[in-house]
Scaffold this motif. Structure first.
Motif, PDB file in Angstrom:
ATOM      1  N   ILE A  83      -2.677   5.278   4.217  1.00 40.54           N
ATOM      2  CA  ILE A  83      -3.858   4.497   3.859  1.00 40.54           C
ATOM      3  C   ILE A  83      -5.094   5.267   4.316  1.00 40.54           C
ATOM      4  O   ILE A  83      -5.266   5.550   5.500  1.00 40.54           O
ATOM      5  N   THR A 116      -3.291   5.226  -0.518  1.00 39.47           N
ATOM      6  CA  THR A 116      -4.118   4.093  -0.891  1.00 39.47           C
ATOM      7  C   THR A 116      -5.514   4.396  -0.384  1.00 39.47           C
ATOM      8  O   THR A 116      -5.683   4.850   0.752  1.00 39.47           O
ATOM      9  N   THR A 130      -3.843   2.482  -5.370  1.00 35.62           N
ATOM     10  CA  THR A 130      -2.751   3.274  -4.808  1.00 35.62           C
ATOM     11  C   THR A 130      -2.235   4.178  -5.915  1.00 35.62           C
ATOM     12  O   THR A 130      -2.172   3.751  -7.070  1.00 35.62           O
ATOM     13  N   PRO A 188       0.828  -1.208   0.000  1.00 37.16           N
ATOM     14  CA  PRO A 188       0.000   0.000   0.000  1.00 37.16           C
ATOM     15  C   PRO A 188       0.860   1.254   0.000  1.00 37.16           C
ATOM     16  O   PRO A 188       2.075   1.185   0.184  1.00 37.16           O
ATOM     17  N   ASP A 240       2.988   5.943  -4.859  1.00 33.96           N
ATOM     18  CA  ASP A 240       2.869   5.128  -3.646  1.00 33.96           C
ATOM     19  C   ASP A 240       2.642   5.970  -2.389  1.00 33.96           C
ATOM     20  O   ASP A 240       3.141   5.670  -1.310  1.00 33.96           O
TER      21      ASP A 240
END
Ligand SMILES: Cc1cc2nc3c(=O)[nH]c(=O)nc-3n(C[C@H](O)[C@H](O)[C@H](O)COP(=O)(O)O)c2cc1C
Ligand code: FES
Lengths: 150, 570
Positions: free
Chosen positions: A69, A108, A101, A65, A105
């Motif tokens: 998040i 997510t 995602t 993820p 990066d």
């Protein structure tokens, strides 16, 4: 590797399997193929069976993820208070859909069922910290703050 | 004189900013003790501060981490004091939550000095069967949803001869829209543990597992600290036996709230339900006799032991004794955790405690995905297991969502089926495929593609799913649909016949419209539209618009609205 140590501390009993997977995920953010194999070896449970357990529980991730998040609550209270609008506004702002995602990066986006703060609906959590009573404006402010920090 | 200052830092408080308030206050207050407490249930007013003075407590609401606020509080000023809405103080009856939010959750000493562990001490002076008898006399029924008599369940486990007997505390709280159990574990973890230790004495259990859902990190943390103290002070030594205690974190599967699925999950397997019989009290965790009770059920036990089953049974109705916690949320003013005596009416909870406005409420949803809707016309129904069941709803675990007039009931039903279809473990065909078919049908209706036969189909299939499913998930999954068809068939019919959504909620049946007469042409809507669906002369291209409401939210003049219309073509 800390998670190896954790594994070692655990009794080799299947009742610890979920705990083992959780601690791997806590350390690495997801359960990689490699860790799945480690766990399978340690508990002497075939990899398919471990995969079966992983896929059963919504908590486990098999892909890496992003740094943050974002969990949008879609429990009953939040749903009634417009959780899908919240989710859309996040998608529009960050360019990712539920389950995705972004390319850097960073974020997510996921949907969860109730964070237990229903009286402050609609709510989201970012890396576990809950933000309540959201409106479009306050939501965007939070997202932009995280974007800036990153 | 100020004795100490308490800040509610339960999950709800923190979500409203209590952490920042705590940090600010601890930096700026030097000579007054500052303690973090759990939740007093008035979540609408978070962050809340209680100032303990020699003349009693004063509560402040919506506290901000600012100098002015700090001064206001230290001077005990009148402004920003917590205004308890409606008739709440009169209607509530705090028994189980008496200490919640009033004591430091993780302080063993503070719990103890408030009669904590007196129930256990009393129980230990009694024979196990006498304890079971007291619980039977109290009339306590399981608070996890089913309402099974707790004393009777205990007697099943007590009768087992196995060396190892297992107690499980069901803290999975799967109803998406409920937080009673979270609040109890965060605010009074020792009380929950005391209930379990009494149960261990009464049933002869040797191990205790607490199965907590993973979304509740603070509950887990506070329970862990409580357990450390229990072990330190040897409170888990019962009649010469040392009770093993362990917390297990769930991993996000609703069905694991079901007893046999939970046992599988504890054993490290996929959490699918098992056939019954054998019942868990005969053969449960790793083959040992196992008893599962809900958090709130256990939290009632110390009180029953302290005051005796007979006195406990004085409160409530004929078949439902004691109090019930409800997590009040949705379209009302004062959301939060309330504790009411059994027998109170839904109307009293919604209007007098919750401060919802009469005439603006359409229904309440009670019991979550297994429950149903109760329309406002039936709000004189008393809260007890049997009355609620007769209306096609259930007591459930305590989630109570108020649904305003501006919500679509078909969409609400679709929401719950979407949930159960996803959470079905897949073992039973009727549950797995049946809920998916129901969901597809509901999606068709909310998309404006339904027909009248769809409604009969839903009822018919719902009946079959109930009959053809092994566990409570499938057996109750159709309830939200059946109950909304029962009370709101007109809404279903409008969707299928006229392609209209009264509540203007179903995206496929509404358009977005800018009232140019009152528009000041500020351009905010155009600027905020994520897909450029608004033209320079302020006309919405409804074939492009995704109904995301961004323009409606930013319009300073409220000139943009949803209107009945052709909707999105997907
Ligand atoms: C699908 C499903 C989900 C359930 N979820 C919960 C839950 O989250 N919490 C709970 O206490 N009981 C839940 N139950 C009820 C439990 O199976 C069980 O009846 C209860 O924990 C027994 O405790 P009690 O007698 O103290 O209520 C669920 C049942 C089903 C069928
Ligand atoms: S419904 Fe969103 S926090 Fe409970």
């Amino acid at each position: 590797m800390p998670e190896k140590m954790l594994l070692k501390e655990m009794e080799k009993d299947q009742s610890n399997l979920i705990r083992a997977l959780q601690s791997v995920q806590e350390n690495e953010g997801f359960v990689s193929d490699e860790r799945l194999k480690d766990i399978s070896n340690y508990f002497s449970i075939p990899p398919v069976e471990v995969e079966g357990v992983i896929s059963f529980y919504a908590q486990f991730k098999r892909t890496k993820p992003g740094k943050y998040i974002i969990s949008v609550c879609d429990g009953t209270a939040c749903h009634i208070k417009g959780a899908n609008l919240i989710s859309n506004w996040i998608s529009d702002e960050l360019g990712i859909k539920d389950g995705e995602t972004d390319s850097e990066d960073l974020f997510t986006l996921e949907t969860v069922a109730c964070l237990g703060c229903c009286s402050l609906a609609p709510v989201i959590a970012i890396n576990g910290k809950v933000y309540g009573n959201l409106e479009r404006k306050s939501l965007l402010k939070i997202l932009r703050k995280f974007k800036k920090e990153a | 004189m100020i004795k100490r200052i308490k800040i509610g830092t339960g999950s709800c408080g923190v979500a409203a900013g209590a952490d920042e308030v705590f940090d600010f206050f601890s930096e700026n207050i030097k000579d007054i003790e500052l303690v973090e407490v759990g939740c007093i249930g008035h979540c609408y007013a978070e962050p809340i501060i209680e100032v303990e003075t020699d003349k009693g407590s004063i509560f402040y609401e919506k506290v901000e981490p600012k100098k002015e606020f700090l001064e206001k509080i230290l001077n005990l000023e009148n402004s920003s004091r917590l205004q308890v809405g409606g008739n709440r103080t009169k209607k509530e009856f705090l028994k189980v939550t008496e200490l919640a939010g009033k004591i430091d959750p993780v302080s063993y000493d503070e719990y103890k000095s408030n009669s904590g562990y007196n129930g256990l001490a009393k129980a230990l002076l009694m024979k196990p069967e006498e304890v079971v008898e007291q619980v039977k006399i109290s009339g306590l029924r399981g608070r996890g949803g089913g309402g099974f008599p707790t004393g009777l369940k205990w007697s099943f486990l007590a009768a087992q001869k196995d060396e190892e007997k297992v107690l499980i505390c069901n803290a999975d709280e799967g109803d998406p829209g409920a937080f009673m159990d979270r609040s109890m574990m965060e605010s009074v973890p020792h009380q929950v543990m005391e209930g379990m230790l009494i149960a261990a004495h009464a049933t002869g259990a040797s191990s205790i597992f607490i199965y907590v859902r993973a979304e509740y990190p603070l509950a887990i943390k506070n329970l862990k600290i409580a357990i450390e103290d229990i072990i330190k002070y040897k409170i888990n030594h019962i009649n010469g036996r040392k009770i093993f205690i362990k917390i297990k974190e769930g991993a996000g599967a609703f069905v694991c709230g079901e007893e046999t699925a939970m046992i599988n999950s504890l054993e490290g397997k996929r959490g699918t339900p098992r056939f019954r019989p054998p019942f868990p009290t005969d053969k449960g965790y790793k083959g040992h006799p196992t008893l599962i009770n809900n958090v709130e059920t256990f939290a009632n036990i110390p009180i029953i032991l302290r005051e005796g089953g007979t006195k406990y049974a004085k409160l409530g109705t004929k078949n439902s004794k004691g109090t019930k916690l409800f997590a009040l949320a949705g379209d009302l003013k004062y959301s939060g955790l309330v504790e009411v005596p059994m027998g109170i009416t839904i109307g009293e909870i919604v209007y007098e405690i919750g401060g919802a406005v009469k005439g603006e409420v359409k229904a309440v949803q009670i019991g979550g995905p297994s429950g149903g809707c109760i329309p406002a016309e039936h709000f004189d129904t008393p809260v007890d297991y049997d009355s609620l069941t007769s209306l096609g709803a259930i007591m459930g675990s305590g989630g109570l969502i108020v649904i305003g007039n501006n919500r679509c009931m078909v969409e609400t039903a679709r929401y719950f089926l979407d949930f159960t279809a996803r959470e079905s473990c897949g073992k039973c065909t009727f549950c797995r495929i049946g809920t998916t078919r129901m969901l597809e049908t509901l999606e068709r209706i909310t998309a404006g593609d339904g027909c009248e036969e769809d409604i009969t189909f839903l009822q018919d299939l719902g009946d079959k799913i109930k009959k053809g499913s092994l566990c409570g998930l499938g057996q109750t999954a159709p309830n939200p649909v059946i109950s909304t068809i029962r009370y709101y068939k007109d809404e279903y019919l409008r969707h299928v016949n006229e392609k209209q959504c009264n509540a203007l909620e179903c995206n496929a049946l509404v358009d977005v419209f800018i009232d140019k007469e009152n528009c000041i042409e500020c351009g905010l809507c155009i600027k905020n539209c994520p897909i450029d669906a608004i033209s320079d002369d302020f006309i919405v291209d409804n074939s492009k618009c995704t109904r995301c409401n961004s323009c409606i939210e930013v319009c300073p003049k409220n000139t943009i609205s949803r209107i009945p219309g052709g909707g999105i073509s997907e």
